[in-house]
Scaffold this active site. Sequence first.
Site, short mmCIF file in Angstrom:
data_model
loop_
_atom_site.label_atom_id
_atom_site.label_comp_id
_atom_site.label_asym_id
_atom_site.label_seq_id
_atom_site.Cartn_x
_atom_site.Cartn_y
_atom_site.Cartn_z
N HIS A 188 56.42 45.30 36.75
CA HIS A 188 55.25 45.04 35.92
C HIS A 188 54.58 43.71 36.26
O HIS A 188 53.34 43.63 36.34
CB HIS A 188 55.67 45.05 34.45
CG HIS A 188 54.55 44.84 33.48
ND1 HIS A 188 53.62 45.83 33.20
CD2 HIS A 188 54.18 43.76 32.73
CE1 HIS A 188 52.74 45.37 32.32
NE2 HIS A 188 53.06 44.12 32.03
N ASP B 92 56.49 37.22 26.77
CA ASP B 92 55.24 37.98 26.94
C ASP B 92 54.03 37.07 26.79
O ASP B 92 53.75 36.58 25.71
CB ASP B 92 55.19 39.10 25.89
CG ASP B 92 54.11 40.12 26.16
OD1 ASP B 92 53.22 39.86 26.98
OD2 ASP B 92 54.16 41.20 25.54
#
Length: 420
Positions: free
Chosen positions: A328, A234
């Site tokens: 995403h 991330d």
Amino acid sequence: MSTDDPAAGSAGEVSRRRLLTAAGAAGAAGLTLGAAGGAVARAATTGPGPTALATVGSTEVAFHGEHQPGITTPMQSHGQLIAFDLTAGAGRKEAAALMRRWSALAAELMAGGTAEQSGRDTGVALDAGPSSLTVTFGFGHGFFDRTGLVARRPAGLDPLPAFSADRLDPRRSHGDLWVQIGADDALVAFHALRAVQRAAGKTARVRWQMNGFNRSAGATERPMTTRNLMGQVDGTNNPKPSEPDFDRRIFVAAESDQEWLTGGSYAVVRRIRMLLDDWEGLSLKRQEAVIGRRKSDGAPLTGGTETTELALDQRDSDGKLIIPDNAHARISAPEQNGGAAMLRRPFSYHDGIGPDGVPDAGLLFVCWQADPLRGFVPVQRKLDRGDALSEFIRHEASGLYAVPGGAGRGEYVGQRLLES
């Protein structure tokens, strides 16, 4: 209380920071810092426990400077986020006195000192050095009403639009004042939190508080981008300070509508709950399709390494997009959002099991940008319309704060606003 140099101690005082630095010089392996996509990990040390402790503990971040600490500072292992509301009767004068106290306190703590200038100290962090501690301050929308400074409220603090996936709890959102605390030691972070709370006195009361964490220093063999609680890498596409347009994207320029905010930034804070039971029930292949990246190393499904650009037009032998149209990574990519970018600097959180019997866990999302209407908002709008990840997350709290530029020596954060 003097603010000329609040971090300085008496000539005869030997600070914990100097003791730990000396211990590190005597036998510690060197501290290695590296970044990948804005996330930072420290190389593991090979010596005994005290060596690693001294190495981590002696790392100091400067409080004074052009920008506040905690924005481009390497991500720390522990975080505390806290919002305050000014109390009834507290106005501009009281707010200025509070920011003066807080700034002096932050400078002292970040240099490895105690909270002695406040008259007493809890002793929680007596055995530790500064441990990369940072304390960052911001002002919410209501701060300007309460201090009679509505005319100085920047346009970037206009309320965020509503998003269809929001399930926001107002009790854990917003706030007149916001403080972000980060450190590589949990006790150092908690000590700073309590010191900030006590120093608020009768001027401000706590509205909400959240605590989070990241991977600990030295936990990986080499510097790596951090992972979130879904196990995903991330932070890959974070803008980097080495990029020529970084300052323009992240920090407010001198020609903004409010000169007092020059060198500052805007922080969007979102508590994002991850529906981990649902997510963990997916196959690895399905998880990777939702994100658009390999789980093992964060590389795009179209191949390469974590930093390889997404090949958004690449298709498989059946003519299907390899990175799905609702993945995403595709939807949040800057090239899909007119170049919109923000510096993500989050903490994970876990608050046990909720009333629904599932983990109350997820991400304390914090992102930084020069203008939230050009950074966070367009990206979130697009995610809101069709992100495959939306099925597995829930936005439960939100805040937007104007974060002034850094304070010089003898100054306090927000002084250009409160004394203008």
